[in-house]
Design an enzyme around this catalytic site. Structure first.
Site, mmCIF file in Angstrom:
data_model
loop_
_atom_site.group_PDB
_atom_site.id
_atom_site.type_symbol
_atom_site.label_atom_id
_atom_site.label_comp_id
_atom_site.label_asym_id
_atom_site.label_seq_id
_atom_site.Cartn_x
_atom_site.Cartn_y
_atom_site.Cartn_z
ATOM 1 N N GLY A 1 1.005 -1.274 -0.032
ATOM 2 C CA GLY A 1 0.111 0.042 -0.009
ATOM 3 C C GLY A 1 0.870 1.244 0.008
ATOM 4 N N ASP B 1 -1.470 3.227 -3.696
ATOM 5 C CA ASP B 1 -0.119 3.069 -3.909
ATOM 6 C C ASP B 1 0.227 3.936 -5.246
ATOM 7 O OD1 ASP B 1 2.366 2.571 -3.131
ATOM 8 O OD2 ASP B 1 2.237 0.526 -3.377
ATOM 9 N N SER C 1 9.372 8.873 -4.250
ATOM 10 C CA SER C 1 9.363 7.716 -4.831
ATOM 11 C C SER C 1 10.638 7.843 -5.831
ATOM 12 C CB SER C 1 8.081 7.424 -5.858
ATOM 13 O OG SER C 1 8.198 6.653 -6.930
ATOM 14 N N ARG C 2 11.533 6.707 -5.605
ATOM 15 C CA ARG C 2 12.688 6.311 -6.527
ATOM 16 C C ARG C 2 12.294 6.317 -7.982
ATOM 17 N NH1 ARG C 2 15.484 2.673 -2.255
ATOM 18 N NH2 ARG C 2 13.461 2.170 -2.245
ATOM 19 N N ASN C 3 11.165 5.719 -8.319
ATOM 20 C CA ASN C 3 10.684 5.405 -9.569
ATOM 21 C C ASN C 3 10.280 6.645 -10.530
ATOM 22 O OD1 ASN C 3 10.299 2.332 -9.944
ATOM 23 N ND2 ASN C 3 9.595 2.487 -7.886
ATOM 24 N N LYS D 1 2.531 -0.592 -10.165
ATOM 25 C CA LYS D 1 2.291 0.877 -10.097
ATOM 26 C C LYS D 1 3.890 1.395 -10.289
ATOM 27 C CE LYS D 1 4.243 0.810 -5.876
ATOM 28 N NZ LYS D 1 5.339 1.639 -5.287
ATOM 29 N N ALA E 1 8.901 5.050 3.173
ATOM 30 C CA ALA E 1 9.487 4.723 4.501
ATOM 31 C C ALA E 1 9.684 5.981 5.296
ATOM 32 C CB ALA E 1 10.607 4.135 3.885
ATOM 33 N N GLU F 1 12.877 -0.381 -8.800
ATOM 34 C CA GLU F 1 12.167 -1.437 -9.183
ATOM 35 C C GLU F 1 11.221 -1.554 -10.490
ATOM 36 O OE1 GLU F 1 10.893 -2.340 -4.970
ATOM 37 O OE2 GLU F 1 11.880 -4.074 -4.919
ATOM 38 N N SER G 1 3.010 3.659 1.331
ATOM 39 C CA SER G 1 3.585 3.736 2.447
ATOM 40 C C SER G 1 5.056 4.112 2.448
ATOM 41 C CB SER G 1 3.794 2.562 3.092
ATOM 42 O OG SER G 1 4.110 1.586 2.474
ATOM 43 N N THR H 1 2.890 6.853 -5.328
ATOM 44 C CA THR H 1 4.109 6.704 -6.219
ATOM 45 C C THR H 1 4.308 7.659 -7.657
ATOM 46 O OG1 THR H 1 3.131 4.483 -6.770
ATOM 47 C CG2 THR H 1 5.488 4.634 -6.004
HETATM 48 N N1 NAD Z 1 11.023 2.614 0.302
HETATM 49 C C1 NAD Z 1 9.563 2.655 0.543
HETATM 50 O O1 NAD Z 1 9.072 3.425 0.791
HETATM 51 C C2 NAD Z 1 8.982 0.974 0.512
HETATM 52 C C3 NAD Z 1 7.559 0.798 0.690
HETATM 53 C C4 NAD Z 1 6.860 -0.164 0.727
HETATM 54 C C5 NAD Z 1 7.561 -1.173 0.275
HETATM 55 N N2 NAD Z 1 9.004 -1.140 -0.051
HETATM 56 C C6 NAD Z 1 9.543 -2.328 -0.438
HETATM 57 O O2 NAD Z 1 10.561 -2.851 0.514
HETATM 58 C C7 NAD Z 1 11.457 -3.462 -0.256
HETATM 59 C C8 NAD Z 1 13.002 -2.646 0.160
HETATM 60 O O3 NAD Z 1 12.933 -1.381 -0.170
HETATM 61 P P1 NAD Z 1 13.892 -0.201 0.476
HETATM 62 O O4 NAD Z 1 13.271 1.131 0.218
HETATM 63 O O5 NAD Z 1 13.845 -0.387 1.874
HETATM 64 O O6 NAD Z 1 15.224 -0.363 -0.219
HETATM 65 P P2 NAD Z 1 16.638 0.031 0.299
HETATM 66 O O7 NAD Z 1 17.362 0.101 -1.277
HETATM 67 O O8 NAD Z 1 16.627 1.365 1.089
HETATM 68 O O9 NAD Z 1 17.098 -1.241 1.102
HETATM 69 C C9 NAD Z 1 17.462 -2.418 0.447
HETATM 70 C C10 NAD Z 1 17.974 -3.160 1.731
HETATM 71 O O10 NAD Z 1 18.282 -4.473 0.777
HETATM 72 C C11 NAD Z 1 19.530 -5.043 1.059
HETATM 73 N N3 NAD Z 1 20.151 -5.564 0.067
HETATM 74 C C12 NAD Z 1 20.656 -4.829 -1.032
HETATM 75 N N4 NAD Z 1 21.324 -5.814 -1.841
HETATM 76 C C13 NAD Z 1 21.063 -7.056 -1.053
HETATM 77 C C14 NAD Z 1 21.715 -8.505 -1.597
HETATM 78 N N5 NAD Z 1 22.220 -8.758 -2.504
HETATM 79 N N6 NAD Z 1 21.159 -9.382 -0.838
HETATM 80 C C15 NAD Z 1 20.697 -9.258 0.557
HETATM 81 N N7 NAD Z 1 20.306 -7.882 0.980
HETATM 82 C C16 NAD Z 1 20.522 -6.919 -0.081
HETATM 83 C C17 NAD Z 1 20.118 -3.892 1.337
HETATM 84 O O11 NAD Z 1 21.428 -4.029 2.107
HETATM 85 C C18 NAD Z 1 19.279 -2.922 2.212
HETATM 86 O O12 NAD Z 1 19.231 -3.449 3.606
HETATM 87 C C19 NAD Z 1 11.609 -3.183 -1.863
HETATM 88 O O13 NAD Z 1 10.994 -4.456 -2.428
HETATM 89 C C20 NAD Z 1 10.345 -2.108 -1.778
HETATM 90 O O14 NAD Z 1 9.336 -2.481 -2.765
HETATM 91 C C21 NAD Z 1 9.469 -0.031 0.097
#
Ligand code: NAD
Length: 332
Positions: free
Chosen positions: A133, A241, A251-253, A188, A137, A277, A135, A245
């Protein structure tokens, strides 16, 4: 109080860790990278992703994957393409009673699979809940009111997660459509990239509204073909979402799209922004839609921009000059 391990010390993993700690749970965060953990320990925050958000000392930080052992909940908070590998590493230590919460948004490159499918192949004895949803971070970690969906094939598990990690800042709604929640969360990102491209081209709000509406239409079309319920796409994991986004600089996208819209090469834009992503998802969704015979014109044009060097202005023109038709719904 629940015992919770979060896999991934990135923005989202840590935002959830801070929230769960505030609720009073026992929280451990695992990272594959010692320097990530060291930086947080040194400064008390994740400066690169959540500047100004204190990571309390009560949260344990480790690179030892056996930290999943004996936990009530393991939250998977790492980007899509590493989920299979990391769950494989955790497998020897996870007990079957542990509920796995998947937060990664995307489809696996090689298999086109959703993350709950990847996790259940790797951890077949565990029950899985998908959390998805609007959210960001950055906002979740600051306690800005947020609502997301939790979906599972096991309603009792979704309800348990709802009760366990909701508080006055995060409200969880139970949903029973796992496929729809995951497909919405993955697709999305594609539309958010396109929204950024429009922004980078300095086009207006009309263009973005058209993109989001028609984008939601093609997301729904692919989702329904895969077994999702169409109404899920107007819920938090779909429309919710999509709105956040497609419009937010968090949003990085969206940010990568802006660079592309300004004329920067797609792979250079992705390199500058980091985890994007939607970039990988555009390829997977394009191939998947082709293989299933689903029409996804926006995804197709993004794919041409990203992987075939098509000019963004030509892509937009081709979308505007598609054969004229009635306003179709997802089912047409
Ligand atoms: N950022 C957001 O607002 C958000 C919101 C909802 C869902 N998500 C989902 O959460 C997931 C993480 O997003 P994020 O924003 O925290 O990403 P991020 O890039 O900030 O963090 C990624 C994490 O994954 C780890 N990582 C990277 N390469 C790796 C590898 N080869 N092996 C193991 N760990 C590895 C990194 O060390 C880091 O701890 C994504 O799939 C994203 O879709 C993110």
């Amino acid at each position: 109080m629940a015992s919770i391990t979060i896999l991934g010390s990135g923005g989202f993993g840590l935002a959830l860790a801070v929230l769960c700690d505030r609720i009073g749970h026992e929280v451990t965060v695992w990272s594959a990278f010692k320097d990530e953990i060291d930086a947080i320990l040194r400064t008390g925050e994740l400066k690169s992703k959540l500047p100004g958000v204190t990571v309390p000392e009560s949260i344990k930080l480790t690179t030892d994957i056996s930290c999943v052992s004996g936990k009530d909940i393991v939250i998977v908070g790492i980007p899509t393409q590493f989920v299979r590998d990391v769950c494989g590493q955790a497998k020897p230590y996870i007990s079957p009673e542990t509920i796995i919460v998947s937060t990664a948004k995307g489809l696996e490159n090689a298999t086109f699979k959703r993350m709950s499918e990847v996790i259940s192949e790797t951890l077949p004895d565990n029950k899985i809940v998908v959390l998805s949803g609007p959210s960001h971070a950055e906002e979740l970690a600051r306690g800005i009111p947020t609502a997301v969906a939790v979906a599972s094939d096991y309603a009792d598990c979704a309800e348990y997660i709802q009760k366990t990690i909701s508080d006055g800042t995060l409200r969880l709604y139970v949903n029973h459509d796992v496929i729809g929640c995951e497909i919405g969360g993955a697709l999305k990102n594609i539309i958010a990239l396109c929204s950024g491209i429009l922004e980078g081209m300095e086009l207006g709000d009309n263009s973005r509204a058209a993109l989001m509406t028609r984008g939601l239409n093609e997301m729904t079309r692919l989702g329904v073909k895969l077994g999702a319920r169409p109404e899920t796409f107007v819920g938090l994991s779909g429309l919710g979402d999509l709105i956040v986004t497609c419009t937010s600089m968090h949003s990085r996208n969206f940010r990568a799209g802006i660079l592309i819209g300004k004329g920067i090469e797609a792979d250079e834009a992705v390199r500058r922004v980091g985890t994007v992503e939607g970039y990988t998802c555009a390829k997977v969704a394009y191939d998947l839609a082709k293989s299933l015979g689903v029409e996804m014109p926006i995804t197709e044009e993004l794919h041409k921009i990203m992987f075939e060097n098509k000019d963004r202005r030509a892509a937009l023109r081709d979308l505007m000059y598609r054969p004229y038709r009635s306003e179709t719904t997802w089912s047409d």
